[in-house]
Design a protein around this motif. Structure first.
Motif, short mmCIF file in Angstrom:
data_model
loop_
_atom_site.label_atom_id
_atom_site.label_comp_id
_atom_site.label_asym_id
_atom_site.label_seq_id
_atom_site.Cartn_x
_atom_site.Cartn_y
_atom_site.Cartn_z
N UNK A 146 20.33 10.34 3.74
CA UNK A 146 20.66 9.44 4.86
C UNK A 146 20.24 8.00 4.56
N UNK A 147 19.21 7.80 3.72
CA UNK A 147 18.79 6.42 3.45
C UNK A 147 19.87 5.66 2.68
N UNK A 148 20.66 6.37 1.90
CA UNK A 148 21.78 5.73 1.20
C UNK A 148 22.82 5.27 2.22
N UNK A 149 23.12 6.12 3.19
CA UNK A 149 24.07 5.74 4.24
C UNK A 149 23.57 4.52 5.00
N UNK A 150 22.26 4.46 5.27
CA UNK A 150 21.71 3.31 5.99
C UNK A 150 21.86 2.04 5.16
N UNK A 151 21.57 2.15 3.86
CA UNK A 151 21.71 0.98 2.98
C UNK A 151 23.17 0.53 2.93
N UNK A 152 24.09 1.48 2.81
CA UNK A 152 25.51 1.14 2.77
C UNK A 152 25.97 0.53 4.09
N UNK A 153 25.43 1.01 5.19
CA UNK A 153 25.78 0.44 6.50
C UNK A 153 25.44 -1.04 6.56
N UNK A 154 24.25 -1.39 6.05
CA UNK A 154 23.86 -2.79 6.06
C UNK A 154 24.69 -3.62 5.09
N UNK A 155 24.98 -3.07 3.91
CA UNK A 155 25.81 -3.79 2.94
C UNK A 155 27.19 -4.06 3.55
N UNK A 156 27.78 -3.04 4.17
CA UNK A 156 29.10 -3.19 4.77
C UNK A 156 29.09 -4.24 5.88
N UNK A 157 28.02 -4.27 6.67
CA UNK A 157 27.93 -5.21 7.80
C UNK A 157 27.47 -6.60 7.38
N UNK A 158 27.09 -6.77 6.10
CA UNK A 158 26.61 -8.07 5.65
C UNK A 158 25.22 -8.40 6.17
N UNK A 159 24.37 -7.36 6.28
CA UNK A 159 23.03 -7.54 6.84
C UNK A 159 21.96 -7.12 5.83
N UNK A 160 20.82 -7.78 5.91
CA UNK A 160 19.70 -7.47 5.03
C UNK A 160 19.08 -6.12 5.42
N UNK A 161 18.60 -5.38 4.42
CA UNK A 161 17.95 -4.09 4.65
C UNK A 161 16.44 -4.22 4.50
N UNK A 162 15.71 -3.65 5.45
CA UNK A 162 14.25 -3.57 5.36
C UNK A 162 13.86 -2.13 5.08
#
Length: 290
Positions: A146-162
């Protein structure tokens, strides 16, 4: 008498006057010693103002022991102190819910949050941060794709990941290099299932060490090279989206990030974004059809 959930900040200098006054008046002070590395200082500091009334509380005391703790607040002032801010990185909302259900008065005393400080100290624009998630340590025995999906979600939305780093039962925090290795390994597995090429290994990351303390430090490297970044716990990883020019100026001036590395990172994110969005679209389509 109330149950008070309070934040203990990130170092002795960030203890609030409100917290010290509450600890001095409390009949019992429970200090969360399991969710943040090196938090034993907090119990020691509070023992100075509440001698003989401080209890170092582990997970069981604050989770499964919540009903008894709430009932104790019927008879006196019970203070529960978590490192940082109790409702940001570490949430004990369940304690407040338990109190509300039992008709016990409750309140919150905020504290300085290390996670919020890490985002601010990064030099990146605060409103461009997306979902925050935790990289689980190997002691969990799980493959948290699931952490990969979260990272991809932020990449797709143009948002930084913490990325928060897990803490084991002994208070040891997962090192940034090991955390990055876990994330990249999980992506290799997930990308195979999604039918795309992994891309996170091309991205730059920041490691914010001891955010909010006087000795805070920000290091940077591509994700596979984070093992070579200097750090002291507690630490947080931030993986930027496409970096805005004003953010690039801040990264260079404040943290010595080479403009060429920023340009390479931005190109890698721009190339990866369609794949990330395609994966998320397919996942959403699958869930709708199931």
């Amino acid at each position: 008498m109330p149950l008070v959930l309070a934040g203990g900040g990130v170092w002795p200098g960030s203890l609030t006057r409100e917290l010290l006054e509450l600890a001095s008046a409390a009949d019992r002070v429970y200090v969360d010693v399991y969710t943040s590395p090196g938090a034993s200082w907090l119990a020691s500091e509070l023992e100075r103002v509440a001698p003989g009334r401080v209890v170092r509380a582990g997970r069981d005391a604050l989770e499964s022991g919540a009903p008894g703790l709430v009932e104790e607040a019927r008879r006196g002032l019970v203070l529960v102190v978590a490192p940082g801010d109790p409702l940001v990185a570490t949430t004990h909302v369940s304690l407040l819910v338990e109190a509300a259900r039992r008709g016990v008065e409750w309140r919150v005393a905020p504290g300085v949050s290390g996670v919020v400080a890490a985002k601010a100290l990064s030099g990146l624009q605060y409103y461009r941060f997306g979902r925050t998630f935790t990289i689980p340590g190997p002691w969990r025995g799980v493959r948290a794709l699931s952490v990969v999906d979260y990272a991809y979600t932020n990449v797709c939305a143009g948002l930084h990941s913490t990325l928060l780093l897990d803490v084991d039962g002994g208070g040891r925090q997962l090192p940034p290099g090991e955390a990055a290795g876990i994330l990249l390994s999980l992506e290799e597995e997930a990308a195979g299932e999604y039918g795309i090429e992994p891309f996170l290994h091309r991205l730059m990351a920041l490691v914010i060490s001891r955010a909010g303390e006087p000795g805070w430090l920000v290091g940077h490297a591509r994700l596979p090279s984070l093992g070579g970044v200097e750090w002291s716990p507690p630490a947080t990883i931030i993986v930027p989206a496409v970096i805005h020019p004003t953010e690039a100026e801040a990264l260079q001036a404040l943290h010595g990030v080479d403009p060429g590395l920023v340009e390479e990172h931005n190109r890698a994110v721009a190339r990866a974004r369609p794949s990330a969005c395609r994966v998320l679209s397919s996942l959403a389509g699958g869930s709708q059809g199931s």
